[in-house]
Design an enzyme around this catalytic site. Sequence first.
Site, mmCIF file in Angstrom:
data_model
loop_
_atom_site.group_PDB
_atom_site.id
_atom_site.type_symbol
_atom_site.label_atom_id
_atom_site.label_comp_id
_atom_site.label_asym_id
_atom_site.label_seq_id
_atom_site.Cartn_x
_atom_site.Cartn_y
_atom_site.Cartn_z
ATOM 1 C CG HIS B 118 -1.873 1.037 1.356
ATOM 2 N ND1 HIS B 118 -1.591 2.282 1.855
ATOM 3 C CD2 HIS B 118 -3.172 1.049 1.005
ATOM 4 C CE1 HIS B 118 -2.689 3.017 1.811
ATOM 5 N NE2 HIS B 118 -3.667 2.296 1.304
ATOM 6 C CG ASP B 195 0.477 -2.340 6.130
ATOM 7 O OD1 ASP B 195 -0.507 -2.472 6.875
ATOM 8 O OD2 ASP B 195 0.385 -1.872 4.969
ATOM 9 C CD GLN B 198 -6.893 -4.334 4.408
ATOM 10 O OE1 GLN B 198 -7.871 -4.989 4.765
ATOM 11 N NE2 GLN B 198 -7.018 -3.088 3.977
ATOM 12 C CE LYS B 221 -7.415 0.105 6.487
ATOM 13 N NZ LYS B 221 -8.322 0.464 5.392
ATOM 14 C CB CYS B 359 -2.517 2.886 -3.634
ATOM 15 S SG CYS B 359 -3.909 3.993 -3.568
#
Lengths: 153, 406
Positions: B118, B195, B198, B221, B359
């Site tokens: 991302h 990261d 998700q 999220k 992205c």
Amino acid sequence: MSSTSELLNNPEILRELIMDHYQYPHNHKLVEDDSYQSVHMASDSCIDDITVQSRIKDGKIEDIRFDGVACTISTASTSMMSDLLKGKSVDEASSIINQYFNMIDAKEYDPDVLEEAVAFKNVYKQANRIKCATIGWKAMQQMISESEGSDEH
Amino acid sequence: MFDVNEIRKDFPMIVNRPDLIYFDNGATTYKPQSVIDAIVGFYTGYTSNVERGDYETAAKADKAYDGTRKIIAKLIHAEPEEIAFNANITASLNQIAYGLSRMILKEGDVVLTTEAEHASNLLPWFRLQKDIGIKVEYIPVDRQGVCHIEDVKKAMHDKVKVVAMAHVTNVLGSVQPIKEIAAIAHENGAFMVVDGAQSVGHRIIDVKDMNIDFLGFSSHKMCGPDGVGVLYGKYKLLQQMEPVFMGGGMNARFYPDGNIILKDAPIKFEAGTPNIEGVIGLGAAAEYLMHLGMENIMAYEKDLRAYFAEKMLHLDNIDFYNPDNETGPITFNAKGVFAQDAAGFLGSRNICVRSGNHCAKILHDIIGTDQTIRASLYFYNTKEEVDRFVEAAKEISIENAIGIFF
């Protein structure tokens, strides 16, 4: 005259028009020619990415071209814009562009000057697609104002 | 035990809008009533600033705010003092990149990442590339976005000081073998930055077992409120790291000559009044998830995604890019239909999905397209919703996409 405006009130016809302009866009090829201005429209969203070119001479739009990756609404609205504004004087074109933006903003507008572009009269109901329906028109408006700026020099 | 119909009653958005099929969970998630209650409870029962608990409500706010560190630490198997709060994962990744640039990175050093990241895990490193002359290098990924150990080993070399990648990639939902990659990074003296946007809230996360150095994720999220992010770091690294923001709350004392003594981590990363309601809401969200059980959530999502994938594979009008991934979004296009047109059509059928250029560089090079539609699930979605989605997906065509305007 009345038959044309009746046609342009028929949703089926309008849908077909958008479809045709999307599948077979008009003026859909860029040229490498220094007498053309060019605007790359890619920063408004991360989806549509189009370039519009025009040649404006002595206050008249002689040619408009475009290319790029874009959705049905962006492609068809830019294609119709190129047909409609090509050959018009800068003043006429500016007035048509204003009428078009009025329509997109759900304000009063004159459908007669917009011809086929009235196909986008309902876009205001899908707020997220207003950018798509105006991307090519904004590019043309920008080139007109740049050409006016350069005339003053 | 895991009764989705009971769970759905916890979410006011599902109760209030039963007409919607919300498959945009990769972008943000719905909030359970307990999260909303926690936030409202703060504003209606004990509104106060934190870190100065001289009166009852302030002490209560302190307890709720700081208590969230313990809850989050439990969720990701960390220590409470290793949890700093900020605005979102973008803030975490920027803090990590900036912090490492002040700590260790110098000209010629390499940050190794993947082709599936991302923007938030690329642009902060790109800036360092420009500012201090580090180099960003890429580990290749396969067609499903997965990064393989052999390729990690091949990409590793002496100059690599940081390996930074998503645990679960946002476009394709590929689950990266973080534990194995972290081991390779450490053998080569590099830090492992993850990261978790998700993955946290979807999977069991154990930062100790994976032995990662830094992790970032966003509250919204994972059923929590917007505007809150988490920065996890191994405590000794957080202690060494310099914060991006300087200001109130994070300094112990300072002098007219400019000498500043910072507080210890994690407080030194929380300059200014924090998002107190948000952190308290995030605590409620993490408790809600742990109450359901991360194992149960994982198993349910896996089963639902497999059901969805199987149905999508049978649709002739659909190009489906990531059938084999066990988690993450269903990423697809309707043949011959521009992604945004297709998403607009689905939107007209009350189906919420995301279209766009997500992205990530990977899309063009690997899938062969710039735009896709992403249908991303969470544990409150159902097979009935998938069935309704699949029926609508069959009808995606240019004609129908234009038809929504008439």
